[in-house]
Design an enzyme around this catalytic site. Structure first.
Site, mmCIF file in Angstrom:
data_model
loop_
_atom_site.group_PDB
_atom_site.id
_atom_site.type_symbol
_atom_site.label_atom_id
_atom_site.label_comp_id
_atom_site.label_asym_id
_atom_site.label_seq_id
_atom_site.Cartn_x
_atom_site.Cartn_y
_atom_site.Cartn_z
ATOM 1 N N CYS A 121 0.831 -1.207 0.000
ATOM 2 C CA CYS A 121 0.000 0.000 0.000
ATOM 3 C C CYS A 121 0.871 1.264 0.000
ATOM 4 O O CYS A 121 2.044 1.229 -0.427
ATOM 5 C CB CYS A 121 -0.963 -0.011 1.178
ATOM 6 N N ASP A 191 -3.539 1.658 10.205
ATOM 7 C CA ASP A 191 -4.683 2.572 10.374
ATOM 8 C C ASP A 191 -5.131 2.586 11.819
ATOM 9 O O ASP A 191 -5.634 3.586 12.321
ATOM 10 C CB ASP A 191 -5.843 2.140 9.476
HETATM 11 C C1 RUB Z 1 -3.968 3.359 3.455
HETATM 12 C C2 RUB Z 1 -3.280 2.400 4.367
HETATM 13 C C3 RUB Z 1 -1.999 2.876 4.995
HETATM 14 C C4 RUB Z 1 -2.322 3.413 6.397
HETATM 15 C C5 RUB Z 1 -1.153 4.144 7.025
HETATM 16 O O1 RUB Z 1 -5.270 2.954 3.130
HETATM 17 O O2 RUB Z 1 -3.750 1.334 4.685
HETATM 18 O O3 RUB Z 1 -1.073 1.837 5.123
HETATM 19 O O4 RUB Z 1 -3.407 4.324 6.317
HETATM 20 O O5 RUB Z 1 -0.851 5.282 6.242
HETATM 21 P P1 RUB Z 1 -6.180 3.895 2.203
HETATM 22 P P2 RUB Z 1 -0.067 6.526 6.839
HETATM 23 O O6 RUB Z 1 -5.427 4.148 0.946
HETATM 24 O O7 RUB Z 1 -7.431 3.108 1.993
HETATM 25 O O8 RUB Z 1 -6.424 5.170 2.991
HETATM 26 O O9 RUB Z 1 1.198 5.982 7.387
HETATM 27 O O10 RUB Z 1 0.143 7.434 5.652
HETATM 28 O O11 RUB Z 1 -0.914 7.145 7.903
#
Ligand code: RUB
Length: 303
Positions: A121, A191
């Protein structure tokens, strides 16, 4: 940005990623407070709560969003000085920025020269670790596509832009690639972190972690303490967002489709969580909730 517009952009994923959506909510509430002409505190707070709810309801899984909103509500309930309130919100936002930098520095110490690291991701926090490590070490990063929204392309692009050698793979190639490219580490964001140390992250993270465990590859989770979920201490489960199946493909006659956006990886599959306060084993999540945020077992407000 007005709360309704901010919520719309979060829902459509124009603004996405657990930290980014929390920061957007902070900005939006700060703007709401600055623009409010309401002089009655009760009515002002009611309006702020409503705005907070609109933002919280935009996406259900990342607790960084409700945590950020609740913090603003807590500050607002305890002051009559709105200029000071907005200043504190900005300060909190800056704290989150500093948290990312700290995580980058702390996490990068776990990366060794010559490492091949797989990520899934697009996590700004995991990326901070990779970019910091790449300043002084030769690393190679493997990015999964991350169907159906392909956030892995963003990660791959950002790494390539920074001059980091990067390979993009399809999600189903994780197991083969782990062995073929001799992956040394996996790093993902989060998240939400449960009080038992389970992490919620983009769908597929738990499969990646399972494969990593089979291959004896350590899994690092890079995550601000803002993403630790106090409500899970009292048994509350975090809703896993189900998104429109149109994100997968056009409808097929007689075929049902499912599109969960996140999954839960149990603590046994995660070696460490890299927070801005230091590296912890996932089982220490409760201690973070207790020592940093004051949530104590048996003393919770709403059982
Ligand atoms: C994004 C996702 C990321 C976490 C952490 O999912 O799963 O790994 O949100 O991101 P989506 P960060 O694209 O559905 O929002 O470290 O940038 O907070």
């Amino acid at each position: 940005m007005q709360p309704t517009l901010a919520a719309k952009k979060i829902r459509s994923m124009e603004i996405r990623g657990a930290l980014k959506i929390a920061v957007t909510a902070l900005d939006s509430l700060a703007e709401f407070i600055s623009n409010s002409k309401e002089t009655d505190k009760k009515r002002f707070l009611a309006g702020l709560r409503k705005a907070g709810k609109i933002l919280k309801d935009a996406r259900p899984t990342a607790v960084s969003l409700p945590n950020a909103v609740d913090y603003v509500l807590f500050l607002a309930e305890n002051t009559d000085d709105r200029v000071e309130l907005v200043r504190k919100i900005k300060e909190y936002k800056n704290e989150q920025r500093r948290a990312i930098d700290r995580i980058g520095q702390i996490g990068s110490r776990r990366i060794e020269d010559g490492d091949t690291i797989l990520t899934h991701c697009n996590s700004k926090t995991a990326l901070a670790v990779l970019l910091e490590a790449a300043k002084t070490k030769d690393i190679h990063v493997v990015c999964t596509e991350t169907r159906p929204r392909n956030q892995g392309y963003i990660t791959a692009r950002e790494l390539a832009k920074a001059g980091v050698p990067v390979t993009l793979i399809i999600d189903s190639a994780v197991r083969r690639t782990m062995k073929e490219l001799e992956v040394d580490k996996v790093i993902v964001g989060a998240d939400t972190v449960y009080s038992n140390g389970s992490i919620i992250n983009k769908i597929g993270t738990s499969q990646v972690a399972l494969v990593a465990q089979e291959s004896k590859v350590p899994v690092l989770c890079a995550c601000e303490t803002l993403k630790f979920a106090p409500q899970t201490l009292m048994g509350e489960l975090i809703e896993i967002e189900e998104r429109d199946v149109g994100e997968i493909r056009k409808p097929m006659k007689g075929v049902k489709m499912l599109n969960p956006a996140f999954d839960v990886t149990p603590p046994g599959y995660i070696d460490v969580i890299v927070t801005e306060d230091g590296i912890i084993p996932p089982y220490m999540a409760y201690q973070i909730l207790r020592d940093k945020f004051g949530w104590e077992l048996g003393k919770m407000m709403k059982p």
